[in-house]
Design an enzyme around this catalytic site. Structure first.
Site, PDB file in Angstrom:
ATOM      1  N   THR A   2       0.837  -1.204   0.000  1.00 38.79           N
ATOM      2  CA  THR A   2       0.000   0.000   0.000  1.00 38.79           C
ATOM      3  C   THR A   2       0.870   1.251   0.000  1.00 38.79           C
ATOM      4  O   THR A   2       0.553   2.247  -0.660  1.00 38.79           O
ATOM      5  CB  THR A   2      -0.925   0.013   1.223  1.00 38.79           C
ATOM      6  OG1 THR A   2      -1.591  -1.243   1.317  1.00 38.79           O
ATOM      7  CG2 THR A   2      -1.965   1.110   1.099  1.00 38.79           C
ATOM      8  N   THR A   3       1.992   1.215   0.725  1.00 37.68           N
ATOM      9  CA  THR A   3       2.900   2.364   0.748  1.00 37.68           C
ATOM     10  C   THR A   3       3.506   2.605  -0.622  1.00 37.68           C
ATOM     11  O   THR A   3       3.897   3.734  -0.945  1.00 37.68           O
ATOM     12  CB  THR A   3       4.001   2.138   1.798  1.00 37.68           C
ATOM     13  OG1 THR A   3       3.374   1.862   3.058  1.00 37.68           O
ATOM     14  CG2 THR A   3       4.896   3.347   1.943  1.00 37.68           C
ATOM     15  N   TYR A  51     -12.714  -5.451   1.201  1.00 38.06           N
ATOM     16  CA  TYR A  51     -14.021  -5.016   0.697  1.00 38.06           C
ATOM     17  C   TYR A  51     -15.044  -6.130   0.587  1.00 38.06           C
ATOM     18  O   TYR A  51     -16.181  -5.966   1.009  1.00 38.06           O
ATOM     19  CB  TYR A  51     -13.896  -4.283  -0.656  1.00 38.06           C
ATOM     20  CG  TYR A  51     -15.161  -3.547  -1.028  1.00 38.06           C
ATOM     21  CD1 TYR A  51     -15.461  -2.328  -0.432  1.00 38.06           C
ATOM     22  CD2 TYR A  51     -16.076  -4.072  -1.941  1.00 38.06           C
ATOM     23  CE1 TYR A  51     -16.637  -1.658  -0.741  1.00 38.06           C
ATOM     24  CE2 TYR A  51     -17.252  -3.407  -2.250  1.00 38.06           C
ATOM     25  CZ  TYR A  51     -17.525  -2.196  -1.648  1.00 38.06           C
ATOM     26  OH  TYR A  51     -18.691  -1.538  -1.942  1.00 38.06           O
ATOM     27  N   TYR A  74      -0.658 -10.711   5.222  1.00 41.06           N
ATOM     28  CA  TYR A  74      -0.735  -9.328   5.691  1.00 41.06           C
ATOM     29  C   TYR A  74      -2.118  -9.139   6.304  1.00 41.06           C
ATOM     30  O   TYR A  74      -3.124  -9.075   5.588  1.00 41.06           O
ATOM     31  CB  TYR A  74      -0.502  -8.377   4.523  1.00 41.06           C
ATOM     32  CG  TYR A  74      -0.501  -6.894   4.862  1.00 41.06           C
ATOM     33  CD1 TYR A  74      -0.432  -6.429   6.165  1.00 41.06           C
ATOM     34  CD2 TYR A  74      -0.539  -5.950   3.839  1.00 41.06           C
ATOM     35  CE1 TYR A  74      -0.426  -5.081   6.456  1.00 41.06           C
ATOM     36  CE2 TYR A  74      -0.523  -4.595   4.105  1.00 41.06           C
ATOM     37  CZ  TYR A  74      -0.462  -4.163   5.418  1.00 41.06           C
ATOM     38  OH  TYR A  74      -0.454  -2.822   5.692  1.00 41.06           O
ATOM     39  N   ARG A 117      -7.865  -1.668   7.247  1.00 48.40           N
ATOM     40  CA  ARG A 117      -8.040  -1.365   5.828  1.00 48.40           C
ATOM     41  C   ARG A 117      -8.890  -2.414   5.112  1.00 48.40           C
ATOM     42  O   ARG A 117      -9.689  -2.089   4.240  1.00 48.40           O
ATOM     43  CB  ARG A 117      -6.678  -1.279   5.125  1.00 48.40           C
ATOM     44  CG  ARG A 117      -5.875  -0.042   5.446  1.00 48.40           C
ATOM     45  CD  ARG A 117      -4.582  -0.032   4.658  1.00 48.40           C
ATOM     46  NE  ARG A 117      -3.732   1.098   4.981  1.00 48.40           N
ATOM     47  CZ  ARG A 117      -3.754   2.263   4.341  1.00 48.40           C
ATOM     48  NH1 ARG A 117      -4.585   2.454   3.342  1.00 48.40           N
ATOM     49  NH2 ARG A 117      -2.925   3.226   4.694  1.00 48.40           N
ATOM     50  N   LYS A 128       2.621 -10.292   8.463  1.00 46.46           N
ATOM     51  CA  LYS A 128       2.779  -8.882   8.784  1.00 46.46           C
ATOM     52  C   LYS A 128       1.522  -8.494   9.542  1.00 46.46           C
ATOM     53  O   LYS A 128       0.423  -8.459   8.967  1.00 46.46           O
ATOM     54  CB  LYS A 128       2.926  -8.025   7.523  1.00 46.46           C
ATOM     55  CG  LYS A 128       2.965  -6.522   7.811  1.00 46.46           C
ATOM     56  CD  LYS A 128       2.971  -5.684   6.538  1.00 46.46           C
ATOM     57  CE  LYS A 128       2.915  -4.202   6.875  1.00 46.46           C
ATOM     58  NZ  LYS A 128       2.846  -3.350   5.656  1.00 46.46           N
ATOM     59  N   ILE A 131       7.788  -4.491   8.881  1.00 48.71           N
ATOM     60  CA  ILE A 131       7.641  -3.945   7.529  1.00 48.71           C
ATOM     61  C   ILE A 131       7.194  -2.509   7.723  1.00 48.71           C
ATOM     62  O   ILE A 131       6.063  -2.246   8.126  1.00 48.71           O
ATOM     63  CB  ILE A 131       6.675  -4.782   6.683  1.00 48.71           C
ATOM     64  CG1 ILE A 131       7.257  -6.186   6.473  1.00 48.71           C
ATOM     65  CG2 ILE A 131       6.421  -4.099   5.333  1.00 48.71           C
ATOM     66  CD1 ILE A 131       6.384  -7.123   5.674  1.00 48.71           C
TER      67      ILE A 131
END
Length: 291
Positions: free
Chosen positions: A43-44, A106, A132, A137, A160, A202
């Protein structure tokens, strides 16, 4: 082994396009500063606004730039299992060392759906997979019991964890085993995370402060929590300031102050407000990164 300070790399842009020359310089700098691994296109790395072609180009470029000096853990998650298979197979084909796979966002799968999703990805390739788990999110939260089930698969090797629940480390040691790799997904709580049995982070902040983040992780992994706490005190204002607005925008702004990339982000993200910029500058001075 995958451990230590692993920056979730930003994806540099120039005039709206990928800037691979700058990306190479960032990779070289990160490795020279002591980072223990790299995660491109999380995402980063602005994965939501990269095209499929750009996503694959960045993964392949970072693998090539790293040249085997540190592990490259390719961002390869999707809320579409078929798409996830395509991404993870590409990462394997271009030589990534592992894949970071986010819980599907989602569409809110059940725990059974999570097991089926990760099993399909596991079975389609030979790459080690890091789960992850970021319910803030993705909305769905993988339970320690579900993670324990997946940890029985030979190539589901770690997590993560961005739940913000420090006790999860101990719970997951119980369900997944002590050899299961647990990496923090939250810079601010990485100290306590490692004290519970984690072995790395991370990190978003490591984009801007790679040497300090690497020294922090080295200290915790050596059991030297006195030194780690001293570094944490230097970094904590930066951990906070980078995330006042979306963290990747904060990281890019910090890098721009160091002359290492532009602060350019893609819509729907926008440039930081002046107040946030001032706080990041002050935090970087506190950490000793700026005069």
């Amino acid at each position: 082994m995958i451990k230590g300070s692993i920056p979730a790399l930003v994806t540099p842009f120039r005039n709206g396009e990928l800037d691979l020359d700058t990306l190479k310089k960032l990779v070289d700098w990160q490795i020279a500063e002591g980072s223990h691994g790299l995660v491109p296109v999380g995402t980063t790395g602005e994965s939501p606004t990269l095209s499929h072609e750009e996503h694959e180009a960045v993964i392949e470029a970072v693998v090539g730039f790293a040249g085997g000096r540190v592990p490259v853990i390719a961002g390869a998650g999707s809320n579409n299992t078929v798409e996830g298979i395509r991404l993870i197979r590409h990462a394997e084909r271009v030589g990534a060392d592992a894949a970071l796979v986010v819980t599907p966002y989602y569409n809110k799968p059940t725990q059974a759906g999570l097991i089926a999703h990760y099993t399909a990805l596991h079975d389609c390739c030979t790459l080690p997979i890091i789960i992850y788990n970021i319910p803030g999110r993705s909305v769905v939260d993988m339970s320690p019991e579900t993670m324990g089930t997946l940890a029985k698969l030979p190539r589901i090797v770690g997590v993560k964890d961005a739940t913000g629940k420090i006790e999860r480390v101990s719970m997951q040691r119980e369900t997944c085993g002590k050899a299961f790799i647990q990496l923090s997904g939250e810079d601010a709580t990485a100290l306590g995370f490692n004290a519970h049995g984690g072995t790395g982070c991370i990190s978003v902040t490591a984009n801007v402060a790679p040497r300090l983040c690497a020294e922090f992780q080295n200290a915790t992994l050596a059991g030297d929590y006195r030194t780690a706490l001293q570094i944490q005190d230097r970094l904590m204002p930066l951990h906070e300031a980078i995330f006042i607005e979306p963290g990747l925008a904060g990281a890019k702004y910090g890098l721009s102050l160091l002359g290492r990339c532009t602060e350019e982000v893609r819509l729907p993200l926008v440039a930081l407000t002046e107040g946030t910029k001032d706080k990041i500058k002050a935090a970087m001075r506190h950490a000793g990164l700026l005069n």
